[in-house]
Design an enzyme around this catalytic site. Structure first.
Site, PDB file in Angstrom:
ATOM      1  N   ASP A  52      -6.800 -26.690  42.613  1.00  0.00           N
ATOM      2  CA  ASP A  52      -7.725 -26.095  43.579  1.00  0.00           C
ATOM      3  C   ASP A  52      -8.682 -25.123  42.893  1.00  0.00           C
ATOM      4  OD1 ASP A  52      -5.512 -24.521  43.057  1.00  0.00           O
ATOM      5  OD2 ASP A  52      -5.262 -23.810  45.106  1.00  0.00           O
ATOM      6  N   LYS A  56      -0.747 -28.831  39.827  1.00  0.00           N
ATOM      7  CA  LYS A  56      -0.360 -27.824  40.823  1.00  0.00           C
ATOM      8  C   LYS A  56       1.077 -27.411  40.554  1.00  0.00           C
ATOM      9  CE  LYS A  56      -1.900 -26.525  44.350  1.00  0.00           C
ATOM     10  NZ  LYS A  56      -2.452 -25.170  44.675  1.00  0.00           N
ATOM     11  N   ASP A  73      -8.942 -38.291  40.907  1.00  0.00           N
ATOM     12  CA  ASP A  73      -9.776 -38.992  41.876  1.00  0.00           C
ATOM     13  C   ASP A  73     -10.719 -38.006  42.566  1.00  0.00           C
ATOM     14  OD1 ASP A  73     -10.811 -40.928  43.529  1.00  0.00           O
ATOM     15  OD2 ASP A  73      -8.936 -41.357  44.578  1.00  0.00           O
ATOM     16  N   ASP A 110     -15.034 -37.228  41.617  1.00  0.00           N
ATOM     17  CA  ASP A 110     -16.074 -37.388  42.630  1.00  0.00           C
ATOM     18  C   ASP A 110     -16.851 -36.088  42.819  1.00  0.00           C
ATOM     19  OD1 ASP A 110     -15.457 -40.008  42.996  1.00  0.00           O
ATOM     20  OD2 ASP A 110     -14.888 -39.861  45.087  1.00  0.00           O
ATOM     21  N   TYR A 151      -0.276 -42.551  44.061  1.00  0.00           N
ATOM     22  CA  TYR A 151      -0.829 -43.838  44.473  1.00  0.00           C
ATOM     23  C   TYR A 151       0.139 -44.989  44.218  1.00  0.00           C
ATOM     24  CZ  TYR A 151      -5.405 -41.533  44.869  1.00  0.00           C
ATOM     25  OH  TYR A 151      -6.443 -40.708  45.220  1.00  0.00           O
TER      26      TYR A 151
END
Length: 372
Positions: free
Chosen positions: A227, A194, A251, A255, A143
């Protein structure tokens, strides 16, 4: 007597002002019933600021946030500013505050109240008793990394560029927050990245592993690919205690975790910086839901995430553990009585509007305070 703590309130857009109003009512109650007063100032951010100042956040608001002991944020986002340009969108306000105040660690609890276990899209037996803390790094990663932008290639096509960047220091400081929190909970941390396809993820894993060995060997540490973590949060979410991860994965995962609890309207968050030499801890508290412009002004918004964000503020910024616990208990008791806003409504429960839920929490606070 010490001076009242300085609190900057930024309601923002959409449902922000109406859910913040319910917190202001609790502040008034605390002053009257418990003699706790704050030096409260209020200002504009997001679309509300764009309408008045032509920018999503002003330097004056940033300066006021720096001077405050804590910032209580509502929500930002308004579709009418969609054409204002990428750098003038309302959401810039929260990103700017995090960056300017050095707020690097976002704490997002995902806790299932017993009375809301049936509100989750997962089976009640999967989520009942769930209590996860997600620690998300918030001022680094993709970001904020450079280079970034959109460029036109020689053949006339366009290419979008974002860069995932993390340094050792950035990883260590957010990992320390996670390890310290774990010591006060179930003493387990799962670090998520990852590393199989991203060099930044490999560095993340190496740095967290080394920090754990040096300073936090008493805490159980595991590693998980992002994942797989998303899959595991749906399959068996109660296996987690504290999850620490970077900006992008945090993020997404936070959620996802919110829907384990049944509604975004139930989840608070805190974003913390490094404590200064004067002892002040830069901090901003906000619900994780958006501005929900489609229901703004209709009395349908759930104020509980905003109220619980205020409870987190009391706990982490002002060390008011009793008051924070009082608010959290009041919220739990109101839910146990079957009161629901539309987002968490189910058969056999009583639907109330925003004001009704706020009033119910206030009444329960009064009852609990009298019984103490």
């Amino acid at each position: 007597m010490s001076a009242p703590k300085k609190l900057l309130v930024l309601p923002g857009d959409g449902i922000g002002p109406e859910i913040m109003h319910e917190v202001r009512r609790i502040m008034d109650w605390m002053a009257q019933a418990r003699g706790i007063r704050f030096d409260v100032s209020e200002d504009l951010v997001g679309g509300a600021s764009l309408a008045v100042h032509g920018q999503p956040i002003t330097q004056e608001v940033i300066d006021a946030a720096r001077a405050a002991d804590a910032v209580l944020f509502g929500s930002v986002g308004d579709p009418k500013w969609a054409s204002a340009g990428f750098d003038r969108r309302p959401e810039i306000a929260i990103l700017k505050l995090r960056q300017e105040l050095g707020l690097f660690a976002n704490l997002r609890p995902a806790k299932v109240f017993d009375s809301l276990a049936d509100a989750s899209t997962l089976k009640p037996e999967v989520v009942r008793g769930l209590d996860i803390m997600i620690v998300r790094e918030t001022v680094g990663g993709i970001y904020f990394g450079t280079p970034r932008g959109i460029e036109t290639l020689p053949d006339g096509s366009r290419r979008g560029i974002n860069t995932e960047v993390y340094t050792t220091a950035e990883i260590e400081r957010v990992a320390r927050v996670a390890f310290d929190l774990a010591r006060k909970r179930d003493n387990r941390v799962c670090s998520v990245e990852k590393c199989n396809v991203m060099e930044s993820g490999l560095l993340w894993k190496e740095v967290v592993t080394a920090l754990h060995a040096r300073e936090y060997a008493d805490v159980e540490l595991t590693h998980m690919l992002a994942d797989n973590c998303a899959m595991q949060m749906v399959r068996n979410p109660r296996q987690f205690d504290v999850i620490v991860t970077g900006n992008l994965f945090g993020d997404l995962l936070s959620d996802l975790a919110s829907m384990l609890t049944g509604s975004l309207g139930m989840l608070p968050s805190a974003t913390l910086g490094a404590r200064g030499e004067d002892g002040r801890l830069p901090a901003l508290y906000e619900p994780i839901h958006g501005s929900a412009p489609d229901i703004a002004g209709q009395g349908k918004a759930n104020p509980l995430a905003q109220i619980l964000s205020f409870a987190m503020l009391l706990r982490y910024s002002f060390d008011m553990q009793d008051e924070a616990a009082l608010i959290e208990t009041a919220v739990s008791n109101v839910l146990d009585k079957g009161l629901r806003t539309p987002d968490i409504m189910s058969a056999g429960r009583t639907e109330v509007n925003t004001d009704g839920m706020g009033s119910a929490v206030l009444a329960e606070l009064e009852r609990l305070n009298a019984a103490a």
